[in-house]
Design a protein around this motif. Sequence first.
Motif, PDB file in Angstrom:
ATOM      1  N   ARG A  16      56.028  60.636 -12.509  1.00  0.00           N
ATOM      2  CA  ARG A  16      56.650  61.829 -11.977  1.00  0.00           C
ATOM      3  C   ARG A  16      55.417  62.284 -11.063  1.00  0.00           C
ATOM      4  O   ARG A  16      54.108  62.565 -11.486  1.00  0.00           O
ATOM      5  N   LEU A  17      55.605  62.849 -10.161  1.00  0.00           N
ATOM      6  CA  LEU A  17      54.351  63.510  -9.159  1.00  0.00           C
ATOM      7  C   LEU A  17      54.337  65.105  -9.075  1.00  0.00           C
ATOM      8  O   LEU A  17      55.532  65.563  -9.148  1.00  0.00           O
ATOM      9  N   GLY A 106      54.574  70.903  -0.841  1.00  0.00           N
ATOM     10  CA  GLY A 106      54.029  69.886  -1.775  1.00  0.00           C
ATOM     11  C   GLY A 106      52.515  69.965  -1.731  1.00  0.00           C
ATOM     12  O   GLY A 106      51.801  69.051  -2.223  1.00  0.00           O
ATOM     13  N   LEU A 107      51.804  71.023  -1.213  1.00  0.00           N
ATOM     14  CA  LEU A 107      50.598  71.065  -1.224  1.00  0.00           C
ATOM     15  C   LEU A 107      49.807  72.449  -1.868  1.00  0.00           C
ATOM     16  O   LEU A 107      50.596  73.382  -1.422  1.00  0.00           O
ATOM     17  N   ALA A 108      49.158  72.051  -2.611  1.00  0.00           N
ATOM     18  CA  ALA A 108      48.468  73.458  -3.314  1.00  0.00           C
ATOM     19  C   ALA A 108      46.960  73.435  -2.831  1.00  0.00           C
ATOM     20  O   ALA A 108      46.367  72.437  -2.369  1.00  0.00           O
ATOM     21  N   ARG A 109      46.393  74.601  -2.329  1.00  0.00           N
ATOM     22  CA  ARG A 109      45.293  74.543  -1.736  1.00  0.00           C
ATOM     23  C   ARG A 109      44.103  75.502  -2.758  1.00  0.00           C
ATOM     24  O   ARG A 109      44.789  76.655  -3.162  1.00  0.00           O
ATOM     25  N   VAL A 110      43.005  75.272  -2.658  1.00  0.00           N
ATOM     26  CA  VAL A 110      41.847  76.082  -3.152  1.00  0.00           C
ATOM     27  C   VAL A 110      40.644  76.198  -2.442  1.00  0.00           C
ATOM     28  O   VAL A 110      40.239  74.896  -1.787  1.00  0.00           O
ATOM     29  N   GLY A 111      39.779  76.945  -2.441  1.00  0.00           N
ATOM     30  CA  GLY A 111      38.548  77.177  -1.877  1.00  0.00           C
ATOM     31  C   GLY A 111      38.695  77.170  -0.111  1.00  0.00           C
ATOM     32  O   GLY A 111      39.920  77.685   0.273  1.00  0.00           O
ATOM     33  N   ARG A 112      37.889  77.038   0.763  1.00  0.00           N
ATOM     34  CA  ARG A 112      37.861  76.999   2.146  1.00  0.00           C
ATOM     35  C   ARG A 112      37.440  75.808   2.732  1.00  0.00           C
ATOM     36  O   ARG A 112      36.410  74.834   2.568  1.00  0.00           O
ATOM     37  N   GLU A 163      54.452  58.173   0.909  1.00  0.00           N
ATOM     38  CA  GLU A 163      55.884  58.660   0.630  1.00  0.00           C
ATOM     39  C   GLU A 163      55.975  60.298   0.657  1.00  0.00           C
ATOM     40  O   GLU A 163      56.680  60.829   1.063  1.00  0.00           O
ATOM     41  N   LEU A 164      55.033  60.566  -0.087  1.00  0.00           N
ATOM     42  CA  LEU A 164      54.901  61.839  -0.197  1.00  0.00           C
ATOM     43  C   LEU A 164      54.449  62.789   0.979  1.00  0.00           C
ATOM     44  O   LEU A 164      54.891  63.995   1.361  1.00  0.00           O
ATOM     45  N   THR A 165      53.808  62.038   2.217  1.00  0.00           N
ATOM     46  CA  THR A 165      53.526  62.728   3.210  1.00  0.00           C
ATOM     47  C   THR A 165      54.592  62.587   4.389  1.00  0.00           C
ATOM     48  O   THR A 165      54.860  63.810   4.814  1.00  0.00           O
TER      49      THR A 165
END
Length: 316
Positions: A16-17, A106-112, A163-165
Amino acid sequence: MDPLEDVLTLLEPRGRLSASLVAGGRWGLRFDAPPGVKFNAVRRGSCLLEVAGAAEPHDGEDRPAPIELAEGDCYLLTRRRPFTLRSDPAAEPVDAGAVFARAEDGLARVGRGEETYLIGGGFTFGTRAQELLLDRLPPVVHLPAATPHAEAVRWALGEIDRELTRRPAAATLVAEHLAVVMLVHVLRLYLAREPRAVSGWLAGLRDPVVAAALTALHREPARPWTVAELAGAASVSRSTLAARFKATVGQGPLEYLTRWRIELAARRLRESGGGAATLATIAHAVGYGSESALSVAFKRVVGMSPGDYRRQRPAR
């Protein structure tokens, strides 16, 4: 089938992704213990991984020594333990759940910034995965990108990433199947790279004598094997096989055979929850001459009768 294929087939791994992670600057994420086996792969950049209880405290601190993850590295977490990913040792982590809850496309982001990019997910297994496979592995299976012959892992990770991109039709399904392919390659390479880090039958695969006996047992589990016949399959004496098998696997070859037969019988019992297969049929299929012989062995290994097990274990 060979022993690794046999066990993985029995355990029915499913990939699972999760959302991918983009991070930059100074950042840190604190993850709760995952519900099952967790994996991540660093597709760009680098970071540090710390897993609770997986190593001794670092430099007198409470937290464990970090594992440095470089571009192309991947890892599996085989235990349900909290872990942390961070850019550097001084970065203070925030709750990963809140960050991933805000993921978009489908993208989580943290920081700069975007200098670090990870893809990840996990695996679920059928019954008995912990004892048969996961407990035989260390809490963290780390496969550096520079590991010899790791091209297959890199290929699988690259295909998952694409595949995810790009998100073609059925992308999630394809990516999840590719994750299982990656899992098999990671296990193969880890066994070759760190043979002393595994135990039980997995360790036996690294001993050519024991591996030959294991392969014979798995090829014909219903055959009435003797130690002499297994020794012949491994081209050694009975005493040599018995000693090496016991020292490596932790039990004798015939004891191992009994336990593997019971695993096969347990799977058939789970799959025939409604009683379609009789106990006598299952007994003969896994190498026992009668229902009573299976019942005695099953109760000794599992702690309950086959009938009680079938009633308590719904089919998956």
